[in-house]
Design an enzyme around this catalytic site. Structure first.
Site, PDB file in Angstrom:
ATOM      1  CE1 TYR A 155      -3.120  -2.881   0.213  1.00  0.00           C
ATOM      2  CE2 TYR A 155      -3.204  -2.600   2.593  1.00  0.00           C
ATOM      3  CZ  TYR A 155      -3.569  -3.299   1.302  1.00  0.00           C
ATOM      4  OH  TYR A 155      -4.574  -4.363   1.687  1.00  0.00           O
TER       5      TYR A 155
ATOM      6  CG  PHE B 126     -13.471  -4.102  -1.644  1.00  0.00           C
ATOM      7  CD1 PHE B 126     -12.502  -3.142  -1.594  1.00  0.00           C
ATOM      8  CD2 PHE B 126     -13.708  -4.308  -3.236  1.00  0.00           C
ATOM      9  CE1 PHE B 126     -11.737  -2.596  -2.294  1.00  0.00           C
ATOM     10  CE2 PHE B 126     -13.011  -3.868  -4.150  1.00  0.00           C
ATOM     11  CZ  PHE B 126     -11.914  -2.911  -3.830  1.00  0.00           C
ATOM     12  N   PRO B 127     -15.044  -4.446   2.942  1.00  0.00           N
ATOM     13  CG  PRO B 127     -14.652  -3.703   4.861  1.00  0.00           C
ATOM     14  CD  PRO B 127     -14.000  -3.981   3.860  1.00  0.00           C
TER      15      PRO B 127
HETATM   16  N1  NAP Z   1      -5.836  -8.378   0.746  1.00  0.00           N
HETATM   17  C1  NAP Z   1      -6.149  -7.564  -0.244  1.00  0.00           C
HETATM   18  O1  NAP Z   1      -5.885  -7.868  -1.220  1.00  0.00           O
HETATM   19  C2  NAP Z   1      -6.733  -6.198   0.019  1.00  0.00           C
HETATM   20  C3  NAP Z   1      -7.671  -5.616  -0.798  1.00  0.00           C
HETATM   21  C4  NAP Z   1      -8.367  -4.375  -0.856  1.00  0.00           C
HETATM   22  C5  NAP Z   1      -8.268  -3.897   0.580  1.00  0.00           C
HETATM   23  N2  NAP Z   1      -7.782  -4.629   1.682  1.00  0.00           N
HETATM   24  C6  NAP Z   1      -7.610  -4.345   3.050  1.00  0.00           C
HETATM   25  O2  NAP Z   1      -9.117  -4.119   3.473  1.00  0.00           O
HETATM   26  C7  NAP Z   1      -9.180  -2.795   3.876  1.00  0.00           C
HETATM   27  C8  NAP Z   1     -10.578  -2.338   3.596  1.00  0.00           C
HETATM   28  O3  NAP Z   1     -10.837  -2.109   2.081  1.00  0.00           O
HETATM   29  P1  NAP Z   1     -10.863  -0.969   1.293  1.00  0.00           P
HETATM   30  O4  NAP Z   1     -10.591   0.187   2.105  1.00  0.00           O
HETATM   31  O5  NAP Z   1     -10.376  -1.048  -0.049  1.00  0.00           O
HETATM   32  O6  NAP Z   1     -12.394  -0.876   1.362  1.00  0.00           O
HETATM   33  P2  NAP Z   1     -13.674  -0.461   2.184  1.00  0.00           P
HETATM   34  O7  NAP Z   1     -13.420  -0.356   3.633  1.00  0.00           O
HETATM   35  O8  NAP Z   1     -14.776  -1.322   1.968  1.00  0.00           O
HETATM   36  O9  NAP Z   1     -14.280   0.956   1.694  1.00  0.00           O
HETATM   37  C9  NAP Z   1     -13.515   2.004   1.611  1.00  0.00           C
HETATM   38  C10 NAP Z   1     -14.111   3.119   0.800  1.00  0.00           C
HETATM   39  O10 NAP Z   1     -15.131   3.577   1.627  1.00  0.00           O
HETATM   40  C11 NAP Z   1     -14.908   5.072   1.925  1.00  0.00           C
HETATM   41  N3  NAP Z   1     -15.612   5.254   3.099  1.00  0.00           N
HETATM   42  C12 NAP Z   1     -15.261   4.408   4.225  1.00  0.00           C
HETATM   43  N4  NAP Z   1     -15.887   4.838   5.335  1.00  0.00           N
HETATM   44  C13 NAP Z   1     -16.613   5.952   4.887  1.00  0.00           C
HETATM   45  C14 NAP Z   1     -17.799   6.523   5.515  1.00  0.00           C
HETATM   46  N5  NAP Z   1     -18.053   6.110   6.739  1.00  0.00           N
HETATM   47  N6  NAP Z   1     -18.715   7.422   4.793  1.00  0.00           N
HETATM   48  C15 NAP Z   1     -18.093   7.501   3.419  1.00  0.00           C
HETATM   49  N7  NAP Z   1     -17.125   6.797   2.657  1.00  0.00           N
HETATM   50  C16 NAP Z   1     -16.448   5.826   3.336  1.00  0.00           C
HETATM   51  C17 NAP Z   1     -13.335   5.291   1.621  1.00  0.00           C
HETATM   52  O11 NAP Z   1     -13.268   6.481   1.346  1.00  0.00           O
HETATM   53  P3  NAP Z   1     -12.801   7.614   2.320  1.00  0.00           P
HETATM   54  O12 NAP Z   1     -11.450   7.442   2.656  1.00  0.00           O
HETATM   55  O13 NAP Z   1     -12.966   8.980   1.514  1.00  0.00           O
HETATM   56  O14 NAP Z   1     -13.476   7.736   3.610  1.00  0.00           O
HETATM   57  C18 NAP Z   1     -12.948   4.145   0.676  1.00  0.00           C
HETATM   58  O15 NAP Z   1     -13.469   4.907  -0.750  1.00  0.00           O
HETATM   59  C19 NAP Z   1      -8.090  -2.008   3.472  1.00  0.00           C
HETATM   60  O16 NAP Z   1      -7.692  -0.774   4.034  1.00  0.00           O
HETATM   61  C20 NAP Z   1      -7.061  -2.974   3.478  1.00  0.00           C
HETATM   62  O17 NAP Z   1      -6.503  -3.265   4.773  1.00  0.00           O
HETATM   63  C21 NAP Z   1      -7.177  -5.786   1.410  1.00  0.00           C
END
Ligand code: NAP
Length: 296
Positions: free
Chosen positions: A67, A217-218
């Site tokens: 990242y 992507f929760p």
């Molecule tokens: N193992 C893997 O291959 C892999 C792949 C992807 C992700 N991950 C892990 O999973 C974690 C979570 O995944 P992710 O961050 O990609 O997706 P996510 O948590 O499902 O969604 C994050 C997205 O939602 C927005 N968001 C979050 N809270 C919000 C709220 N309260 N109101 C409005 N928008 C909101 C964020 O934008 P803002 O920043 O603008 O809030 C961002 O665009 C990552 O941080 C990482 O640690 C792992």
């Protein structure tokens, strides 16, 4: 400051010998070097976001060397070092250091050579300013390297005391079984949310075998079959659809450890507030039916 996520709010969960609260923080967006990985608008905002998570009681952070090409780990250290007691930081190795353009996930370079995993471990320890990596996850398999050899490098690092627990990410059931033949695997991190349940079989295996499931992507539920039901329940409950999506994950399975990610402190706070939202049986049934998992 909102309510504090204590040990009662969502309970605690064991990742092997580590114990954490069952709502974590995903640090993928803590970076200002972008590409496939989305970036924070600026470094100060990223620092404030991860500080907010810990100030509100989160004690599990998920990151990866990949990242921001090391940037997420550096920002975690800048924001939180010296670390508060009990903070568990999970990171990952297994990818090369090149960010393809946004959306081009297939171009993410995989690198599971054992020597590369060892080198990445040293780099992550340095960037995180830690002596030991709490939870070290194999980010992806590398088709050019037998998976057992890649996982073998993680197991060697564990034997040497540089890693506490070993875990996997983006695995099939077959790859999980290979990893388990090499060493104890304490968690699986695959893409999963209420509207995208392709990996439900892995969720079930984790539950049966005492492993934790970390859904990535929760809260990325927009455009999934669950979007409309989430919006309806959210409106009725005075919550946001993302909070409902997190509440569903927490109630769906006791071994689920969601890691919502955000680079905005206010969003981090809203996500943590989901810890106190309890869905009733009818709401759970409607969400369960929205995007049923593939048949076993
Ligand atoms: N193992 C893997 O291959 C892999 C792949 C992807 C992700 N991950 C892990 O999973 C974690 C979570 O995944 P992710 O961050 O990609 O997706 P996510 O948590 O499902 O969604 C994050 C997205 O939602 C927005 N968001 C979050 N809270 C919000 C709220 N309260 N109101 C409005 N928008 C909101 C964020 O934008 P803002 O920043 O603008 O809030 C961002 O665009 C990552 O941080 C990482 O640690 C792992």
């Amino acid at each position: 400051m909102g309510r504090l996520l204590d040990d009662e709010a969502v309970g605690t969960i064991r990742l092997g010998d580590l114990t954490v609260r069952r709502l974590g923080y995903g640090a993928a967006r803590l970076s200002t070097v972008g590409g496939v990985t989305p970036i924070a608008p600026d470094r100060g905002q990223a620092v404030a976001a991860v500080r907010e998570a810990v100030a509100r009681g989160v004690n599990f952070i998920d990151t990866a060397a990949y990242y921001g090409l090391g940037g997420s780990e550096e920002i975690i250290a800048e924001a939180l070092h010296p670390y508060p007691p009990g903070l568990v930081i999970a990171t990952k190795a297994g990818l090369g250091f090149f960010e393809p353009p946004p959306g081009d996930y297939d171009a993410i370079p995989r690198d599971g050579r054992p020597e590369r995993i060892r080198a990445e471990c040293e780099d992550s320890l340095r960037r995180l300013k830690r002596e030991v990596i709490d939870l070290y996850q194999c980010h992806y398999n590398d088709p050019k390297v037998p998976y057992a050899e890649t996982i073998g490098a993680f197991a060697d690092l564990q034997r040497e005391g540089k890693v506490r627990e070993v875990a996997v990410s983006n695995v099939s059931v077959k790859q999980l079984r290979i990893a388990q033949s090499v060493c104890r695997i304490v968690s699986v991190q695959n893409r999963y949310n209420v509207g995208d349940r392709e990996y439900e079989p892995l969720v079930e295996i984790c539950g049966r075998e005492g492993m934790v499931f970390l859904p990535w992507f929760p809260i990325m539920t927009a455009g999934t079959p669950a979007e409309a039901v989430l919006a309806e329940i959210a409106q009725a409950r005075g919550a946001t659809p993302r909070q409902v999506a997190l509440a569903w994950l927490l109630q769906h399975a006791p071994h689920m450890l969601p890691i919502p990610g955000s680079a905005q402190a206010s969003h981090v706070g809203q996500n943590i507030d989901a810890a106190w939202l309890r869905l009733d049986a009818e709401e759970m049934a409607r969400l369960d039916a929205a995007a049923p998992p593939p048949a076993a």
